[in-house]
Design an enzyme around this catalytic site. Structure first.
Site, PDB file in Angstrom:
ATOM      1  N   LYS A  27       0.759  -1.092  -0.132  1.00 42.56           N
ATOM      2  CA  LYS A  27       0.016   0.101  -0.002  1.00 42.56           C
ATOM      3  C   LYS A  27       0.851   1.220   0.052  1.00 42.56           C
ATOM      4  O   LYS A  27       1.851   1.299   0.681  1.00 42.56           O
ATOM      5  CB  LYS A  27      -0.802  -0.138   1.336  1.00 42.56           C
ATOM      6  CG  LYS A  27      -2.062   0.804   1.199  1.00 42.56           C
ATOM      7  CD  LYS A  27      -3.131   0.125   0.360  1.00 42.56           C
ATOM      8  CE  LYS A  27      -4.459   0.759   0.558  1.00 42.56           C
ATOM      9  NZ  LYS A  27      -5.542  -0.448   0.027  1.00 42.56           N
TER      10      LYS A  27
HETATM   11  N1  GLU Z   1      -7.282   0.105  -2.852  1.00 42.46           N
HETATM   12  C1  GLU Z   1      -8.059  -1.146  -3.252  1.00 42.46           C
HETATM   13  C2  GLU Z   1      -8.058  -2.048  -1.942  1.00 42.46           C
HETATM   14  O1  GLU Z   1      -7.982  -1.668  -1.023  1.00 42.46           O
HETATM   15  C3  GLU Z   1      -7.676  -1.976  -4.549  1.00 42.46           C
HETATM   16  C4  GLU Z   1      -6.022  -2.302  -4.484  1.00 42.46           C
HETATM   17  C5  GLU Z   1      -5.904  -2.816  -5.981  1.00 42.46           C
HETATM   18  O2  GLU Z   1      -6.579  -2.766  -6.818  1.00 42.46           O
HETATM   19  O3  GLU Z   1      -4.376  -3.045  -6.226  1.00 42.46           O
HETATM   20  O4  GLU Z   1      -8.374  -3.140  -2.214  1.00 42.46           O
END
Ligand code: GLU
Length: 422
Positions: A108
């Site tokens: 993240k």
């Molecule tokens: N931000 C989204 C999540 O928390 C999507 C992450 C992604 O598609 O890589 O799952």
């Protein structure tokens, strides 16, 4: 609307998987490895603002695990972004991808910034400079960002363009998959934008199948009307659900007979939030939680459903569209009351599943139809829900513990087969 952060979010995240690890007897060193992110990248970078002044920004990319595939996870732009939050969110991505069985790891990123306070030109410079600062820490076979709270497809397009320009001319066409959640015209996938909301609807449908409830008899309250909450509300209303209360950072509104979600979506696009929407009652933030509903969908930030709020709530099911919305105190209260929780790593996995599809399409340079995307998404999520229900029956535990158990089964097997280097 934000509740103060009382404890380390990463600690909460670790305790969640440790409970499942206790249940199924996960041995060391896998437990300790999974309690720590593999890499922590922190960058500070200056950006010129429109008035000619400069501001320093801090950005993060926390890479939790790549044992199942390249690091994968969104980038958040929010004033509360810090190391603890991004670390927790990175770990949840690892378990989410493992649970739904896609060959990706967990990461993240984020920048500590209030995106609403900057112009589009300034945001573009922040995205480009952040991408440059991350450099080779991201890459289509290494670590693949995506949108999250406060970011969108336009920002992903800028990220991809910056990364492509940093690559040699021979590679420039091969790097589209460095990021997912792009606009359709730049290599995005159909269905990606609404994928997380669609996945939340599948969670609700699956629960209806388990319990014999009918979708069109349910009253639903939703916290958050952004990337996830808006699409979920629209799709659920199309299936006959009554979206009776919606709250966001601008206010809370409600209508007992159900809100007109299409008109609300238009209103929010034009006015930046739900406040002021005509044909609705104005409610307080606490009424968002305390108004009786069949289903409550937190689709905003973490730690929103707190102990006191859980005590005031009157609902039967929580679907965690956000990551980490329920505090441990609230979870204990729900367990006592028999309120079901469909956990975040299962409920909101639709987004990363379609991100995976986008990455596959970029690799093959062949683009799928909306039908292909929706069919495959539904199959993957349905199977994940079935697996969680089955594991729960075996282990006699909560849905969250069962979801972690399914994810851990896959992670542990790979750690055992691969062993620890050297
Ligand atoms: N931000 C989204 C999540 O928390 C999507 C992450 C992604 O598609 O890589 O799952």
């Amino acid at each position: 609307m934000d509740a103060p952060r009382q404890r380390s979010l990463h600690q909460t995240a670790v305790e969640q998987f440790q409970r499942a690890a206790d249940l199924i007897g996960v041995a060391e060193p896998t437990r300790t490895i999974l309690a720590h992110p593999k890499n922590e990248v922190i960058v500070n970078f200056p950006v010129e603002l429109d008035d000619g002044s400069w501001e320093m920004f801090r950005g993060y990319r926390i890479q939790h695990s790549n044992i199942l595939g390249p690091f994968k996870g969104g980038i958040r732009f929010h004033p509360d972004v810090d190391l603890d939050e991004v670390t927790a969110l990175a770990g949840w991505m690892t378990f989410k991808c493992a649970l739904v069985g896609i060959p990706l790891g967990g990461a993240k990123g984020g920048v500590t910034i209030d995106p609403s306070a900057y112009s589009s030109a300034e945001l573009q410079r922040v995205v480009r400079r952040f991408t440059h600062a991350l450099g080779s820490n991201i890459g289509p076979e290494h670590d693949i960002p995506a949108p999250d709270v406060g970011t969108n497809s336009q920002m992903m397009d800028w990220l991809m363009d910056t990364y492509a320009n940093m690559s040699g001319p021979n590679n420039r066409q091969m790097v589209k998959g460095v990021v997912t959640g792009k606009s359709l015209a730049t290599g995005g996938s159909v269905g990606r934008e609404e994928a997380t909301g669609r996945g939340v609807l599948y969670a609700l449908r699956h629960w209806c199948g388990e319990t014999g409830e009918r979708l069109d008899s349910l009253g639903v309250s939703v916290q958050g009307f952004g990337n996830v909450g808006s699409h979920f509300s629209r799709l659920a209303a199309q299936e006959g659900c009554r979206i009776q209360v919606v709250g966001d950072h601008t206010g809370t509104i409600g209508a007992e007979k159900g809100l007109d979600v299409e008109s609300l979506s238009t209103w929010v696009r034009e006015h930046g939030g739900v406040a002021g929407f005509p044909d609705a009652d104005v409610l307080s933030t606490e009424e968002l939680f305390s108004t009786p509903a069949d289903v409550f969908v937190p689709a905003a930030l973490e730690n929103q459903v707190t102990g006191p709020r859980a005590t005031a709530m009157d609902c039967r099911l929580i679907i965690e569209a956000a990551n980490g919305p329920t505090t441990p105190e609230a979870e204990a209260i729900f367990a006592e009351q028999g309120v079901e929780i469909i956990p975040d790593i299962l409920a909101n996995a639709g987004g990363v599943v379609v991100s995976y599809f986008e990455w596959l399409q970029n690799k093959s340079a062949r683009y799928w139809t909306e039908e292909d995307v929706d069919d495959r998404l539904r199959k993957i999520l349905w199977e994940a829900h079935d697996n969680v229900v089955a594991r729960r029956a075996e282990l006699r535990c909560s849905r969250r513990e069962a979801a972690y158990a399914v994810a851990l089964d896959r992670l542990v097997e790979v750690y055992e087969l691969r062993g620890i280097f050297p």
